[in-house]
Design a protein around this motif. Sequence first.
Motif, PDB file in Angstrom:
ATOM      1  N   TYR A   7       0.838  -1.198   0.000  1.00 25.06           N
ATOM      2  CA  TYR A   7       0.000   0.000   0.000  1.00 25.06           C
ATOM      3  C   TYR A   7       0.867   1.239   0.000  1.00 25.06           C
ATOM      4  O   TYR A   7       2.056   1.204   0.325  1.00 25.06           O
ATOM      5  CB  TYR A   7      -0.960   0.022   1.196  1.00 25.06           C
ATOM      6  N   ILE A   9       0.207   5.540   0.970  1.00 25.72           N
ATOM      7  CA  ILE A   9      -0.677   6.623   1.388  1.00 25.72           C
ATOM      8  C   ILE A   9      -0.085   7.932   0.879  1.00 25.72           C
ATOM      9  O   ILE A   9       1.086   8.220   1.123  1.00 25.72           O
ATOM     10  CB  ILE A   9      -0.843   6.667   2.919  1.00 25.72           C
ATOM     11  N   LEU A  22      -0.009  -4.615   3.778  1.00 24.45           N
ATOM     12  CA  LEU A  22      -1.161  -5.027   4.573  1.00 24.45           C
ATOM     13  C   LEU A  22      -1.262  -6.545   4.510  1.00 24.45           C
ATOM     14  O   LEU A  22      -0.870  -7.158   3.533  1.00 24.45           O
ATOM     15  CB  LEU A  22      -2.445  -4.425   3.998  1.00 24.45           C
ATOM     16  N   GLN A  26      -3.706  -7.267   9.865  1.00 22.72           N
ATOM     17  CA  GLN A  26      -3.559  -5.829  10.078  1.00 22.72           C
ATOM     18  C   GLN A  26      -4.848  -5.123   9.702  1.00 22.72           C
ATOM     19  O   GLN A  26      -5.336  -5.241   8.588  1.00 22.72           O
ATOM     20  CB  GLN A  26      -2.413  -5.291   9.225  1.00 22.72           C
ATOM     21  N   GLN A  28      -5.371  -1.710  11.070  1.00 21.34           N
ATOM     22  CA  GLN A  28      -5.203  -0.287  11.365  1.00 21.34           C
ATOM     23  C   GLN A  28      -3.908   0.231  10.764  1.00 21.34           C
ATOM     24  O   GLN A  28      -2.918  -0.488  10.701  1.00 21.34           O
ATOM     25  CB  GLN A  28      -5.170  -0.056  12.872  1.00 21.34           C
ATOM     26  N   LEU A  29      -3.949   1.483  10.343  1.00 24.10           N
ATOM     27  CA  LEU A  29      -2.770   2.189   9.873  1.00 24.10           C
ATOM     28  C   LEU A  29      -2.579   3.404  10.765  1.00 24.10           C
ATOM     29  O   LEU A  29      -3.552   4.073  11.111  1.00 24.10           O
ATOM     30  CB  LEU A  29      -2.939   2.637   8.422  1.00 24.10           C
ATOM     31  N   ASP A  30      -1.348   3.709  11.121  1.00 26.46           N
ATOM     32  CA  ASP A  30      -1.067   4.813  12.025  1.00 26.46           C
ATOM     33  C   ASP A  30      -0.842   6.104  11.247  1.00 26.46           C
ATOM     34  O   ASP A  30       0.160   6.252  10.555  1.00 26.46           O
ATOM     35  CB  ASP A  30       0.159   4.484  12.872  1.00 26.46           C
ATOM     36  N   LEU A  41      -5.344   6.062   0.168  1.00 22.05           N
ATOM     37  CA  LEU A  41      -4.722   4.766   0.401  1.00 22.05           C
ATOM     38  C   LEU A  41      -4.824   3.985  -0.906  1.00 22.05           C
ATOM     39  O   LEU A  41      -5.923   3.672  -1.361  1.00 22.05           O
ATOM     40  CB  LEU A  41      -5.437   4.022   1.526  1.00 22.05           C
ATOM     41  N   THR A  43      -3.801   0.626  -3.147  1.00 25.30           N
ATOM     42  CA  THR A  43      -3.316  -0.748  -3.204  1.00 25.30           C
ATOM     43  C   THR A  43      -3.209  -1.118  -4.678  1.00 25.30           C
ATOM     44  O   THR A  43      -3.494  -0.290  -5.549  1.00 25.30           O
ATOM     45  CB  THR A  43      -4.257  -1.714  -2.461  1.00 25.30           C
TER      46      THR A  43
END
Length: 53
Positions: A7, A9, A22, A26, A28-30, A41, A43
Amino acid sequence: FSEKENYQITDITGKIIATGQLNEKQSQLDLASAQSGVYFLKTSNSVFRLLKN
């Protein structure tokens, strides 16, 4: 995701904020270090719009 999925961002200008992989564990993304705004985001087969307040 059943397999690892790369991925990326980006912000509204196209600047890369984060990259990674990912997987099925998983969920959650911080984005704590990112400023408020619109992010994307990406992919291999999808693009999601993220909104951070």
